[in-house]
Design a protein around this motif. Structure first.
Motif, PDB file in Angstrom:
ATOM      1  N   MET A 236       0.832  -1.212   0.000  1.00 50.02           N
ATOM      2  CA  MET A 236       0.000   0.000   0.000  1.00 50.02           C
ATOM      3  C   MET A 236       0.863   1.259   0.000  1.00 50.02           C
ATOM      4  N   GLN A 237       1.926   1.250   0.798  1.00 47.30           N
ATOM      5  CA  GLN A 237       2.815   2.412   0.807  1.00 47.30           C
ATOM      6  C   GLN A 237       3.557   2.544  -0.523  1.00 47.30           C
ATOM      7  N   GLN A 238       3.928   1.428  -1.122  1.00 45.38           N
ATOM      8  CA  GLN A 238       4.574   1.493  -2.432  1.00 45.38           C
ATOM      9  C   GLN A 238       3.635   2.094  -3.472  1.00 45.38           C
ATOM     10  N   PHE A 242       4.421   5.494  -5.564  1.00 46.98           N
ATOM     11  CA  PHE A 242       4.390   5.516  -7.024  1.00 46.98           C
ATOM     12  C   PHE A 242       3.394   6.545  -7.542  1.00 46.98           C
ATOM     13  N   THR A 243       2.283   6.705  -6.839  1.00 47.79           N
ATOM     14  CA  THR A 243       1.317   7.738  -7.231  1.00 47.79           C
ATOM     15  C   THR A 243       1.927   9.123  -7.108  1.00 47.79           C
ATOM     16  N   LYS A 244       2.654   9.365  -6.018  1.00 48.85           N
ATOM     17  CA  LYS A 244       3.302  10.659  -5.826  1.00 48.85           C
ATOM     18  C   LYS A 244       4.391  10.907  -6.871  1.00 48.85           C
ATOM     19  N   LEU A 245       5.052   9.840  -7.311  1.00 50.99           N
ATOM     20  CA  LEU A 245       6.112   9.975  -8.314  1.00 50.99           C
ATOM     21  C   LEU A 245       5.563  10.010  -9.736  1.00 50.99           C
ATOM     22  N   GLY A 246       4.245   9.906  -9.892  1.00 50.39           N
ATOM     23  CA  GLY A 246       3.643   9.947 -11.215  1.00 50.39           C
ATOM     24  C   GLY A 246       3.621   8.625 -11.945  1.00 50.39           C
ATOM     25  N   LYS A 247       3.976   7.535 -11.273  1.00 49.84           N
ATOM     26  CA  LYS A 247       3.965   6.210 -11.898  1.00 49.84           C
ATOM     27  C   LYS A 247       2.613   5.545 -11.608  1.00 49.84           C
ATOM     28  N   LEU A 248       1.587   6.012 -12.294  1.00 47.76           N
ATOM     29  CA  LEU A 248       0.228   5.590 -11.982  1.00 47.76           C
ATOM     30  C   LEU A 248      -0.024   4.138 -12.371  1.00 47.76           C
ATOM     31  N   ALA A 251       1.422   1.950  -9.715  1.00 42.93           N
ATOM     32  CA  ALA A 251       0.613   2.046  -8.495  1.00 42.93           C
ATOM     33  C   ALA A 251      -0.668   1.233  -8.622  1.00 42.93           C
ATOM     34  N   LEU A 252      -1.303   1.298  -9.788  1.00 44.26           N
ATOM     35  CA  LEU A 252      -2.545   0.546  -9.995  1.00 44.26           C
ATOM     36  C   LEU A 252      -2.294  -0.960  -9.971  1.00 44.26           C
ATOM     37  N   SER A 253      -1.180  -1.402 -10.532  1.00 46.62           N
ATOM     38  CA  SER A 253      -0.871  -2.836 -10.524  1.00 46.62           C
ATOM     39  C   SER A 253      -0.620  -3.337  -9.105  1.00 46.62           C
ATOM     40  N   LEU A 254       0.014  -2.515  -8.270  1.00 42.69           N
ATOM     41  CA  LEU A 254       0.237  -2.915  -6.882  1.00 42.69           C
ATOM     42  C   LEU A 254      -1.075  -2.987  -6.102  1.00 42.69           C
ATOM     43  N   GLN A 255      -1.956  -2.035  -6.354  1.00 47.84           N
ATOM     44  CA  GLN A 255      -3.257  -2.069  -5.682  1.00 47.84           C
ATOM     45  C   GLN A 255      -4.056  -3.303  -6.084  1.00 47.84           C
ATOM     46  N   LYS A 276      -8.320   2.233  -3.681  1.00 49.47           N
ATOM     47  CA  LYS A 276      -8.826   1.719  -4.947  1.00 49.47           C
ATOM     48  C   LYS A 276      -9.960   2.581  -5.512  1.00 49.47           C
ATOM     49  N   LEU A 277     -10.494   3.489  -4.700  1.00 48.63           N
ATOM     50  CA  LEU A 277     -11.571   4.350  -5.183  1.00 48.63           C
ATOM     51  C   LEU A 277     -11.065   5.441  -6.122  1.00 48.63           C
ATOM     52  N   LEU A 278      -9.753   5.711  -6.119  1.00 45.30           N
ATOM     53  CA  LEU A 278      -9.209   6.803  -6.928  1.00 45.30           C
ATOM     54  C   LEU A 278      -9.478   6.624  -8.415  1.00 45.30           C
ATOM     55  N   PRO A 279      -9.108   5.502  -9.038  1.00 49.47           N
ATOM     56  CA  PRO A 279      -9.401   5.380 -10.471  1.00 49.47           C
ATOM     57  C   PRO A 279     -10.898   5.315 -10.762  1.00 49.47           C
ATOM     58  N   LYS A 280     -11.684   4.759  -9.836  1.00 53.25           N
ATOM     59  CA  LYS A 280     -13.127   4.690 -10.057  1.00 53.25           C
ATOM     60  C   LYS A 280     -13.751   6.077  -9.985  1.00 53.25           C
ATOM     61  N   ALA A 281     -13.206   6.940  -9.095  1.00 51.57           N
ATOM     62  CA  ALA A 281     -13.730   8.304  -8.999  1.00 51.57           C
ATOM     63  C   ALA A 281     -13.452   9.088 -10.269  1.00 51.57           C
ATOM     64  N   THR A 282     -12.325   8.799 -10.908  1.00 53.66           N
ATOM     65  CA  THR A 282     -12.007   9.485 -12.160  1.00 53.66           C
ATOM     66  C   THR A 282     -12.892   8.996 -13.294  1.00 53.66           C
ATOM     67  N   ALA A 283     -13.184   7.691 -13.318  1.00 49.70           N
ATOM     68  CA  ALA A 283     -13.992   7.135 -14.403  1.00 49.70           C
ATOM     69  C   ALA A 283     -15.475   7.392 -14.198  1.00 49.70           C
ATOM     70  N   ASN A 284     -15.988   7.062 -13.021  1.00 56.10           N
ATOM     71  CA  ASN A 284     -17.412   7.221 -12.739  1.00 56.10           C
ATOM     72  C   ASN A 284     -17.561   7.593 -11.270  1.00 56.10           C
ATOM     73  N   PRO A 285     -17.728   8.870 -10.944  1.00 57.94           N
ATOM     74  CA  PRO A 285     -17.803   9.274  -9.536  1.00 57.94           C
ATOM     75  C   PRO A 285     -19.023   8.730  -8.811  1.00 57.94           C
ATOM     76  N   PHE A 286     -20.084   8.410  -9.514  1.00 58.08           N
ATOM     77  CA  PHE A 286     -21.291   7.908  -8.861  1.00 58.08           C
ATOM     78  C   PHE A 286     -21.073   6.495  -8.316  1.00 58.08           C
ATOM     79  N   ILE A 287     -20.356   5.657  -9.075  1.00 57.09           N
ATOM     80  CA  ILE A 287     -20.017   4.325  -8.573  1.00 57.09           C
ATOM     81  C   ILE A 287     -19.045   4.437  -7.399  1.00 57.09           C
TER      82      ILE A 287
END
Length: 671
Positions: A236-238, A242-248, A251-255, A276-287
């Motif tokens: 989780m810390q990794q 990675f998110t802070k370093l821009g390696k999205l 980061a997603l693969s680790l999650q 794990k809600l971060l990518p879902k909030a970007t794609a569909n905030p209602f979900i």
């Protein structure tokens, strides 16, 4: 004749090690219920029963047995009771038990100090926890085998929490950087990575987390299930780093690699699901909003720390705003913040104020949003989040004077309240830093100096928070040193003395103290002179001539400070002033917006409008003036007639001599 249960219990207790805690509990319970046991044997059986229950993780039953045993058993089982209360989440009760045992006096047993450190850590009193662990680490006489490694793990964890709380002044400099010993165990490597994350050094944190993960996977002290449980926070810390370093993608693969079904701790599961809600909030905030409401509730001792709870709530606020739940968020913010008598600087309340401002304006920006939020600030004058939002909007539209005026009015109102709570908010380090930043953007150095000086005086008066104002005292001392006034230098010296009292050995504060009192009070300076490096040591190996030949920039004083007197050349005459005019930068010619290079410019463009050939006056008066114009027309002659009696003169048209029949005299006809 001794009771068989007591004899069996004594035989079991004499063994070198006891692994069957259920058997010990059964024998101790039978011994306690026996009618023949009393005195020391009864106390030993009761104590054994409590310890067996703790070993079996039956903490509530252990507390019940201690309560049933009376005051004598409670006194003998102080350690067990404090530990059971800590495991059940009753941190206040555990602290009360520890205070009765005198753990603060230093005379208590070593186990109680360990429990006191754990209770303070879970209660987010990280300064106290770190102090207890340092005391245990220094006391090597009563240490057990392998205890040093555990103390180092706990101490680095407390240091990381202090850094996250913004109390970096409470962490010694030697503990901020990872040591060689930290790379030998995955726990210490993980804690060292957390310290780097709290300091913003994500590159070094990434290396340390990789080291921690490799050590955890290679250890032989844990089975496979325990390894999976320990790897979850590392992964989780990794992902966060990675998110802070821009390696999205990484980061997603680790999650995705984290199997939430294998996570036993509820707090860890909540954080993993929240991330794990971060990518879902970007794609569909209602979900994402529906999934955020479905996060499990945390109970008992397994709970989040304050900064984790604040971050999770902030994410929920953002998801609600993306899902356009403006009305509900605005009502909740107004309900919780409108009746506040004192401004609340907690992260949760400030975030709620920002979210409420965004909901009230439907996430707008610009001047219309500022005009909409100003009346709302009058209704919630103690909403710091709303205040900071308005100031941020002013900064975005490059309108700093109103932002400064708004902050100064807020400061004035807090000073007029004249209560300790209001004054603490007035000189909060974050608000002082904001005011200093705004003043510097307007080049108001005097206001910067006054603001820092007042804040330093306030925190110096609060002896219980000597280290809390160290950052402000440092900035105030540096700023006051730029002044040559004796009172400012004395104030700077007091600020540096405050820092040295909280952080002995601080080289910046030591140098500042010497610079402050060097010309006024040498007695205060003398004890610190030996701790500072000498000038010869600082300039050792520096070739001044080589630097000058290489092109050292020489600062020349401004023209206003240069002497206007001419230098004497030794022969009675002043040298001629060399006229060296700086090369002017060629001015870039600006052309009109409608300029067409193919079109020939109007040759009469420099003439006034009425003098151009294309000028045509409008109206009757204009045409009359055109007829009276001199170009091609008759010039009227005028003459001046003196009035009788010296009443002045008047200009009249001179009678013409020419050509019309009207000027000829009419001939006299015949009758």
């Amino acid at each position: 004749m001794a009771d068989p249960a007591v004899a069996a219990l004594n035989s079991l207790l004499r063994e070198a090690s006891i692994d069957d805690h259920a058997e010990a509990l059964e024998l101790a319970t039978a011994a306690v219920r026996s009618d023949k046991i009393q005195g020391p044997d009864l106390a030993s059986a009761q104590h054994t029963r409590v310890v067996a229950l703790l070993k079996l993780d039956r903490y509530d039953d252990a507390l019940r047995v201690i309560a049933e045993g009376g005051d004598a058993l409670e006194k003998d089982c102080s350690f067990e009771k404090a530990y059971a209360l800590y495991k059940t989440g009753d941190l206040e009760g555990a602290e009360a038990v520890l205070q009765k045992t005198g753990v603060d006096t230093g005379k208590s047993q070593r186990g109680l100090k360990h429990v006191a450190g754990q209770v303070a850590y879970r209660n987010e009193k990280f300064e106290r926890a770190a102090a207890i662990y340092r005391d245990l680490k220094d006391d090597t006489e009563g240490a057990n085998y392998g205890e040093e490694n555990d103390l180092r793990i706990n101490l680095t964890a407390a240091d990381a929490q202090l850094q996250w709380q913004g109390k970096e002044w409470a962490v010694p400099e030697e503990e901020k950087q990872p040591a060689r010993e930290d790379l030998e165990a995955f726990e210490t490597a993980y804690n060292a990575a957390c310290i780097c994350i709290s300091m913003g050094d994500y590159t070094k944190a990434s290396v340390l987390l990789k080291r921690s993960r490799d050590l955890c996977e290679a250890t032989e002290d844990l089975n496979e299930e325990e390894k999976k449980a320990e790897l979850v926070p590392i992964l989780m810390q990794q992902a966060f780093v990675f998110t802070k370093l821009g390696k999205l993608d990484e980061a997603l693969s680790l999650q995705n690699a984290i199997n939430l079904s294998e996570v036993s701790e509820t707090s860890t599961k909540v954080i993993a699901q929240g991330n794990k809600l971060l990518p879902k909030a970007t794609a569909n905030p209602f979900i994402a909003e529906r999934l955020a409401r479905a996060l499990p509730k945390i109970e008992g001792n397994d709970r989040l720390f304050g900064f984790q709870t604040a971050a999770l709530q902030r994410n929920k606020n953002v998801i609600d705003l993306q899902a356009q739940k403006f009305e509900g968020k605005e009502i909740r913010a107004h309900k919780l913040l409108a009746g506040a008598q004192v401004p609340d600087l907690s992260v949760s309340k400030v975030d709620l104020g920002v979210a409420g401002a965004a909901a009230a304006t439907k996430c707008g920006d610009g001047k219309p949003t500022v005009r909409q939020l100003l009346p709302l600030l009058e209704k919630r004058p103690n909403d710091i989040g709303l205040l900071l939002t308005i100031i941020q909007l002013y900064i975005q539209i490059s309108t700093l004077p109103p932002a400064i005026l708004l902050l100064e009015k807020f400061f004035t109102r807090l000073e007029e309240a004249n209560t300790p709570e209001h004054v603490d908010v007035r000189f909060a380090p974050g608000l002082v830093a904001l005011a200093v930043s705004l003043y510097r953007s307007q080049n108001r150095q005097r206001d910067v100096r006054n603001e820092l000086a007042k804040a330093a005086v306030h925190w110096r008066s609060k002896t219980e928070a000597a280290g809390a104002g160290s950052s402000i005292a440092r900035e105030a001392g540096i700023e006051l040193l730029r002044s040559s006034h004796p009172s400012d230098l004395a104030a700077a010296g007091e600020a540096f003395e405050q820092i040295l009292s909280a952080q002995p050995g601080d080289r910046t504060a030591t140098a500042g103290l010497v610079a402050s009192y060097a010309t006024t009070d040498f007695a205060k300076v003398e004890p610190y002179l030996e701790s500072l490096p000498s000038v010869e040591k600082l300039t050792q190996g520096v070739d001044v001539s080589a630097l000058i030949d290489a092109g050292v920039a020489l600062l020349t004083p401004p023209s206003s400070q240069q002497s206007k007197k001419r230098k004497f050349d030794g022969e009675g005459a002043a040298p001629e002033k060399e006229k060296q005019q700086p090369a002017k930068k060629p001015r870039k010619r600006k052309l009109p917006k409608n300029y067409d290079p193919t079109k020939k410019p109007d040759p009469e463009r420099w003439l006034p409008l009425r003098d151009r050939s294309t000028y045509r006056p409008k109206g009757k008066k204009g045409k009359k003036r055109a007829q009276e114009a001199t170009q091609g027309g008759v010039v009227k002659e005028e003459e001046t007639l003196e009035l009788a009696g010296g009443a002045g003169s008047v200009k009249v048209e001179k009678a013409g001599g020419g050509g019309g029949g009207a000027n000829k005299k009419k001939k006299k006809g015949k009758k």
